[in-house]
Scaffold this motif. Structure first.
Motif, short mmCIF file in Angstrom:
data_model
loop_
_atom_site.label_atom_id
_atom_site.label_comp_id
_atom_site.label_asym_id
_atom_site.label_seq_id
_atom_site.Cartn_x
_atom_site.Cartn_y
_atom_site.Cartn_z
N HIS A 1 20.13 32.47 9.03
CA HIS A 1 19.36 31.86 7.94
C HIS A 1 20.06 30.70 7.25
CE1 HIS A 1 21.98 34.75 5.98
NE2 HIS A 1 21.75 34.18 4.82
N LEU A 2 21.33 30.44 7.57
CA LEU A 2 22.06 29.35 6.90
C LEU A 2 22.64 28.37 7.91
CD1 LEU A 2 24.10 31.20 4.09
CD2 LEU A 2 21.93 29.96 3.87
N PRO A 3 22.82 27.12 7.50
CA PRO A 3 23.43 26.12 8.39
C PRO A 3 24.94 26.29 8.48
CG PRO A 3 23.00 25.13 6.27
CD PRO A 3 22.43 26.53 6.20
N LEU A 4 25.51 25.69 9.49
CA LEU A 4 26.94 25.81 9.72
C LEU A 4 27.79 25.08 8.67
CD1 LEU A 4 25.55 26.40 12.57
CD2 LEU A 4 27.71 25.67 13.57
N CYS A 5 27.19 24.20 7.90
CA CYS A 5 27.93 23.39 6.94
C CYS A 5 28.18 24.10 5.61
CB CYS A 5 27.18 22.09 6.68
SG CYS A 5 25.56 22.31 5.89
N MET A 6 27.80 25.36 5.49
CA MET A 6 27.83 26.04 4.20
C MET A 6 29.17 25.89 3.48
SD MET A 6 28.70 28.88 2.28
CE MET A 6 28.23 28.59 0.58
N ASP A 7 30.26 26.24 4.15
CA ASP A 7 31.57 26.24 3.49
C ASP A 7 32.03 24.84 3.09
OD1 ASP A 7 31.84 29.01 3.68
OD2 ASP A 7 32.81 28.91 5.63
N ALA A 8 31.71 23.85 3.92
CA ALA A 8 32.08 22.48 3.60
C ALA A 8 31.28 21.97 2.41
CB ALA A 8 31.90 21.58 4.81
N ASP A 9 29.98 22.27 2.38
CA ASP A 9 29.15 21.88 1.23
C ASP A 9 29.65 22.54 -0.05
OD1 ASP A 9 27.55 20.40 2.91
OD2 ASP A 9 25.76 21.62 2.66
N HIS A 10 30.02 23.80 0.08
CA HIS A 10 30.55 24.54 -1.08
C HIS A 10 31.82 23.88 -1.60
CE1 HIS A 10 32.00 28.71 -2.70
NE2 HIS A 10 31.50 27.97 -3.66
N ALA A 11 32.72 23.51 -0.69
CA ALA A 11 33.96 22.85 -1.09
C ALA A 11 33.69 21.52 -1.80
CB ALA A 11 34.86 22.65 0.12
N ASP A 12 32.73 20.77 -1.28
CA ASP A 12 32.36 19.49 -1.91
C ASP A 12 31.95 19.71 -3.37
OD1 ASP A 12 32.75 18.06 0.44
OD2 ASP A 12 30.62 18.08 1.00
N ALA A 13 31.07 20.69 -3.59
CA ALA A 13 30.56 20.94 -4.94
C ALA A 13 31.64 21.47 -5.86
CB ALA A 13 29.38 21.92 -4.87
N LEU A 14 32.45 22.38 -5.36
CA LEU A 14 33.55 22.91 -6.17
C LEU A 14 34.51 21.80 -6.59
CD1 LEU A 14 34.39 26.19 -4.21
CD2 LEU A 14 33.51 26.05 -6.56
N ALA A 15 34.79 20.86 -5.69
CA ALA A 15 35.75 19.81 -5.99
C ALA A 15 35.34 19.00 -7.21
CB ALA A 15 35.92 18.90 -4.77
N VAL A 16 34.07 18.65 -7.29
CA VAL A 16 33.59 17.86 -8.43
C VAL A 16 33.75 18.66 -9.72
CG1 VAL A 16 31.58 16.77 -9.48
CG2 VAL A 16 32.01 16.50 -7.02
N ASN A 17 33.33 19.93 -9.69
CA ASN A 17 33.43 20.76 -10.89
C ASN A 17 34.89 20.94 -11.33
OD1 ASN A 17 30.69 21.09 -10.91
ND2 ASN A 17 30.70 23.30 -10.60
N VAL A 18 35.77 21.21 -10.38
CA VAL A 18 37.17 21.45 -10.72
C VAL A 18 37.82 20.17 -11.24
CG1 VAL A 18 39.43 22.14 -9.83
CG2 VAL A 18 37.37 23.38 -9.12
N ALA A 19 37.54 19.04 -10.60
CA ALA A 19 38.11 17.77 -11.07
C ALA A 19 37.68 17.47 -12.50
CB ALA A 19 37.69 16.64 -10.13
N GLN A 20 36.41 17.73 -12.80
CA GLN A 20 35.93 17.49 -14.16
C GLN A 20 36.57 18.44 -15.16
OE1 GLN A 20 31.71 17.85 -13.38
NE2 GLN A 20 31.48 15.64 -13.02
N ARG A 21 36.80 19.69 -14.75
CA ARG A 21 37.44 20.64 -15.65
C ARG A 21 38.90 20.29 -15.91
NH1 ARG A 21 33.13 23.24 -13.84
NH2 ARG A 21 32.41 25.23 -14.73
N LEU A 22 39.60 19.84 -14.88
CA LEU A 22 41.01 19.51 -15.03
C LEU A 22 41.20 18.20 -15.80
CD1 LEU A 22 42.46 20.39 -11.50
CD2 LEU A 22 42.60 21.75 -13.60
N GLY A 23 40.30 17.26 -15.58
CA GLY A 23 40.43 15.95 -16.20
C GLY A 23 41.51 15.12 -15.52
N ARG A 24 41.26 13.84 -15.38
CA ARG A 24 42.22 12.90 -14.78
C ARG A 24 42.66 13.36 -13.39
NH1 ARG A 24 43.43 9.45 -18.80
NH2 ARG A 24 45.15 8.47 -17.67
#
Length: 255
Positions: free
Chosen positions: A44-67
């Protein structure tokens, strides 16, 4: 006149070398290296799941850490136990380590002082943990390298997030389950095949089952490639899971 989008101030690959130089000079000396996988995630899911997840997490974590800036996601990871099902691409641990090493030494050369690795694919955690001392020895002493490798904390956060969002925490198994399916309903909803939901292996894997999976592949514990249960998934649960892991990573990296 056509207006141009503003320059990206988080993703290295969308910046110019002058943008990066200016960012580092002004104090943005932390860089994230997101890691993923291209591997089967049930019917039911595409093979890109983990890579897409990492992409989204990166933006959130970068914003939380700042700079903090974001290096290009290493989209393929260590997924040998999924090769039994078609489409999976797996790097050998030594190949994955070589890529991470080259990322780290390149980034250190450009003045980054904190290099933080994390993975949207839990299967990369043991490899990241093993390579971390060697990565640290490969860069100058004033460069800090860290990696998040706590799979127990990750799964616990998913279970709490699913419960808080009204889902069944027992449906969390760690692979193509209610958490990952909900994440894809949030991140790439058109890719989720709702009519192909199936229950996979339920309950914690025993040590014997884990060893069998590493040695013989995921079909030794689940025929459909699912560990957990996707039923009950929703974008709302996905948003809660994304926030929970983003907070976990940011808190870990602030220490």
């Amino acid at each position: 006149m056509t207006s141009l989008a503003p320059p990206d101030h988080l993703h290295l690959e969308l910046m110019s070398f002058e943008d990066v130089s200016d960012a580092v000079a002004s104090g943005s000396s932390t860089v994230l290296i997101p890691c993923g996988a291209v591997e089967q995630h049930g019917p039911h899911l595409p093979l890109c799941m983990d890579a897409d997840h990492a992409d989204a997490l990166a933006v959130n974590v970068a914003q939380r850490l700042g700079r903090a800036l974001i290096a290009p996601t290493i989209r393929v990871g260590c997924s040998a136990h999924h090769l039994v099902l078609p489409g999976t691409i797996s790097l050998r641990p030594e190949t994955f380590e070589a890529i991470c090493l080259d990322y780290c030494t390149s980034l250190a050369q450009h003045g980054f002082k904190r290099i933080l690795l994390f993975s949207g694919h839990i299967g990369n955690f043991p490899v990241l943990r093993d390579m971390l001392p060697r990565l640290r020895r490969a860069v100058p002493q004033d460069v800090e390298i860290d990696a998040f490798c706590d799979s127990i904390a990750w799964i616990d956060r998913w279970r709490s997030a699913v419960k808080e969002a009204g889902g069944d925490p027992n449906a969390v198994g760690g692979h193509a389950d209610i958490a990952e399916t909900s994440l894809m309903m949030l991140l790439r909803p058109d890719s989720v095949r709702l009519h192909r939901f199936e229950v996979g292996h339920l309950g914690a894997l025993s040590e014997a089952q884990l060893q069998a999976m590493w040695k013989n592949g995921i079909k030794s514990v689940t025929d459909n490639g699912i560990i957990g249960d996707p039923y009950g998934s929703s974008a709302e649960i996905g948003a809660r899971c994304l926030e929970a892991i983003s907070d976990l990573l940011a808190t870990s990296f602030r220490k």
